[in-house]
Design an enzyme around this catalytic site. Structure first.
Site, mmCIF file in Angstrom:
data_model
loop_
_atom_site.group_PDB
_atom_site.id
_atom_site.type_symbol
_atom_site.label_atom_id
_atom_site.label_comp_id
_atom_site.label_asym_id
_atom_site.label_seq_id
_atom_site.Cartn_x
_atom_site.Cartn_y
_atom_site.Cartn_z
ATOM 1 N N ARG A 287 49.667 108.898 42.299
ATOM 2 C CA ARG A 287 50.563 107.843 42.764
ATOM 3 C C ARG A 287 51.716 108.452 43.560
ATOM 4 O O ARG A 287 52.298 109.452 43.148
ATOM 5 C CB ARG A 287 51.115 107.046 41.578
ATOM 6 C CG ARG A 287 49.992 106.373 40.803
ATOM 7 C CD ARG A 287 50.485 105.445 39.720
ATOM 8 N NE ARG A 287 49.341 104.883 39.001
ATOM 9 C CZ ARG A 287 49.433 104.095 37.942
ATOM 10 N NH1 ARG A 287 50.639 103.757 37.477
ATOM 11 N NH2 ARG A 287 48.363 103.625 37.351
ATOM 12 N N ARG A 302 56.905 110.677 34.831
ATOM 13 C CA ARG A 302 56.510 110.058 36.090
ATOM 14 C C ARG A 302 56.043 111.135 37.063
ATOM 15 O O ARG A 302 56.834 111.803 37.703
ATOM 16 C CB ARG A 302 57.702 109.284 36.683
ATOM 17 C CG ARG A 302 57.341 108.332 37.813
ATOM 18 C CD ARG A 302 58.538 107.488 38.222
ATOM 19 N NE ARG A 302 58.984 106.618 37.140
ATOM 20 C CZ ARG A 302 58.445 105.432 36.852
ATOM 21 N NH1 ARG A 302 57.486 104.963 37.612
ATOM 22 N NH2 ARG A 302 58.896 104.715 35.846
ATOM 23 N N GLU A 374 56.742 102.855 28.069
ATOM 24 C CA GLU A 374 55.379 102.388 28.324
ATOM 25 C C GLU A 374 54.372 103.530 28.266
ATOM 26 O O GLU A 374 54.561 104.583 28.863
ATOM 27 C CB GLU A 374 55.326 101.734 29.714
ATOM 28 C CG GLU A 374 53.922 101.284 30.078
ATOM 29 C CD GLU A 374 53.831 100.780 31.517
ATOM 30 O OE1 GLU A 374 54.866 100.374 32.070
ATOM 31 O OE2 GLU A 374 52.721 100.795 32.080
ATOM 32 N N SER A 377 49.167 99.799 29.556
ATOM 33 C CA SER A 377 49.343 98.452 30.090
ATOM 34 C C SER A 377 47.971 97.815 30.142
ATOM 35 O O SER A 377 47.066 98.362 30.754
ATOM 36 C CB SER A 377 49.963 98.537 31.488
ATOM 37 O OG SER A 377 50.329 97.264 31.932
ATOM 38 N N ARG A 416 51.664 111.017 29.008
ATOM 39 C CA ARG A 416 52.725 110.395 28.204
ATOM 40 C C ARG A 416 52.408 110.495 26.716
ATOM 41 O O ARG A 416 53.309 110.571 25.882
ATOM 42 C CB ARG A 416 52.921 108.936 28.611
ATOM 43 C CG ARG A 416 53.588 108.816 29.985
ATOM 44 C CD ARG A 416 54.016 107.409 30.318
ATOM 45 N NE ARG A 416 54.617 107.366 31.651
ATOM 46 C CZ ARG A 416 55.133 106.275 32.207
ATOM 47 N NH1 ARG A 416 55.121 105.132 31.540
ATOM 48 N NH2 ARG A 416 55.659 106.326 33.407
#
Length: 451
Positions: A287, A302, A374, A377, A416
């Site tokens: 990303r 991130r 988070e 999801s 994560r």
RNA sequence: GGAGAGGUGGGUGAGUGGCUGAAACCAGUUCCCUGCUAAGGAACCGUACGUUAAUUCGUACCGAGGGUUCGAAUCCCUCCCUCUCCGCCA
């Protein structure tokens, strides 16, 4: 915005010219209700403009088809006349003007279709009933909390410091030399635990949750990105390879395995007894994180590249909400087995992704940040992606194929998860305990200690 | 990278300018017959959009795009993809 070469083809193929996202009937027949529903997620649909365009479209389509009908009829007559040896010159004279009129009508129709297209391209999915209205993440609603944040008895270090002390388990400096910011090099036991986590998750989903293990391409074409909704609106979130030719569209690195997994269903009609399809894959995700400058710059949270185990389900429409509960539960099991405290929230209308009609986020407890972050999801996309992909199913008693529903969820984001383990299982002496379920995947190692 | 071959309905595979949305076969669905099974016979059997009381009618779709033509699966151009052989390579 560039028009996608794969969908907008020519005037003749009206149905392919529109990148349909919402059911066109929702806009044609229930536009007021749809507009109201979309407003809850902060999207203003220009009802009047849409209606005007739609009316034009209808008129032009009818006109075009009538002209085509006439052309076909007359051409057939010419063929028959020629065959029986008649003079066809007068017949040819009759059709002379037809071609021009037809071209005009086609061109006009194309223009309208392109304008109409913008509505479809930019309209997000309609929230499912019961999804809480809200503006942003502050309005998300907590569904449950699982586990209790550990009482460490000392000041929690963050995962960067923990791993640094464990023989440079996470090495961001070297990664920066190799690639830049938001990359990581992992070493030794940390790298091993990272690998172990992915293996553990895959095994759990395939052996206990009934998912079919899949290995997929990490580079995909633009059709696939349109199918799942990354394009046309969110191209800048992705890494793209250079176009092979000036006009060609280069391939793009997947931002999530959802793209290749879900697109497996593209242009396919399932028989109803094939559903549900449950697939899982472990892939890296890429990303660009455009627009997140300055956010989570430290550590593993991130990254431009991270690993994720993804779950995707392709289901019959009436079962998709149950499937969302199930799929979210599968992600929760991973957290529970790892003994990581988390909470589950249902996203409000304003915080949901573009294509989702209902989404649960799972947030894991991070001691160093003293908050939940988070880690998964899970979304029901309804028929939104299926419509763009033309992914359908048909049973014996159905006249026509119907769109399937697609769901996806992380189970889990591996990086994560590693962060969460490092922080939740840290000990005062700087070592990190290995969660029990992971020990077999770590060659029996129960604790990671500085050498 | 070099040389060839090819892309047609769920599958195999006909079809070189008009009556082909597309033969035939296989698979599938329904029915008939034979007391089960096997074999045999008949019909049906693509998708989308528009239209309709209607599975009524219309339009489009034979890898994609463009061109020629009154008319294109069929002719021309461009692109994409697949396969085979050789080379290279994890």
């Amino acid at each position: 915005m560039p028009v996608p070469c794969c969908r907008v083809v020519c005037v003749v193929n009206y149905e392919r010219i529109v990148i349909v996202m919402l059911d066109p009937r929702l806009l044609r027949n229930n536009i007021e209700e749809t507009a109201a529903a979309l407003a809850t997620r902060g999207y203003q649909l220009d009802v009047d403009a849409y209606n005007a365009l739609e009316e034009k479209r209808k008129a032009l389509q009818v006109e075009t088809q009538d002209l085509q009908n006439e052309r076909n009829t007359r051409s057939k007559a010419i063929g028959m006349a020629k065959r029986s040896g008649e003079d066809i010159a007068p017949l040819l004279a009759q059709v002379e003007a037809l071609g021009g009129k037809l071209d005009e009508a086609k061109a006009a129709l194309e223009q309208v279709m392109l304008s109409l297209n913008i509505f479809y391209q930019e309209t997000p999915n309609v929230p499912a009933p019961g999804v809480p209205s809200g503006k942003d993440e502050d309005d998300n609603v907590e569904v449950l909390k699982w586990g209790t944040p550990p009482d460490l008895g000392f000041k929690a270090k963050d995962h960067v410091d923990i791993a640094q002390a464990l023989n440079k388990g996470l090495d961001f400096e070297t990664a920066a030399k190799l690639s830049g910011s938001r990359f990581v090099v992992m070493n030794g036991s940390i790298a091993r635990m990272h690998r172990a986590l992915a293996q553990f998750m895959l095994d759990c989903h395939t052996q206990e949750h009934g998912y079919h293990e899949v290995y997929v391409p990490y580079l995909v074409n633009s059709e696939s990105l349109y199918g799942t909704g990354q394009l046309p609106k969110f191209g800048e979130d992705l890494f793209h390879t250079k176009p092979a030719t000036e006009e060609g569209q280069g391939m793009s690195l997947i931002p999530t395995a959802e793209v290749p997994l879900t697109n497996i269903a593209r242009d396919h009609i399932f028989s109803s007894d094939e559903l549900p399809v449950k697939m899982t894959a472990h892939t890296p995700c890429f990303r660009s994180e455009a627009g997140s400058y300055g956010r989570d710059t430290r550590g593993l949270i991130r990254q431009h590249q991270f690993d994720k185990v993804e779950m995707v389900q392709l289901v019959a429409p009436e079962t998709s909400m149950d499937a969302l509960e199930e799929l979210t539960g599968h992600a929760e099991v991973i957290l529970q087995k790892l003994g990581l405290p988390y909470r589950k929230v249902v996203l409000c209308t304003g915080d949901m992704g573009f294509g989702a009609c209902k989404t649960y986020d799972l947030e894991v407890w991070l001691p160093a940040q003293d908050t939940y972050r988070e880690i998964s999801s899970c979304s029901n996309m309804g028929d939104f992606q299926a419509r763009r992909m033309q992914a359908r199913y048909k049973s014996k008693d159905m006249k026509k194929p119907e769109l399937i529903h697609t769901l996806n969820g992380s189970g889990l984001a591996v990086g994560r998860t590693l962060v969460a383990i490092l922080e939740n299982y840290q000990q005062q002496d700087g070592s990190v305990k290995v969660p029990e379920v992971l020990v077999p995947y770590m060659n029996g190692v129960t604790e990671i200690t500085p050498a």
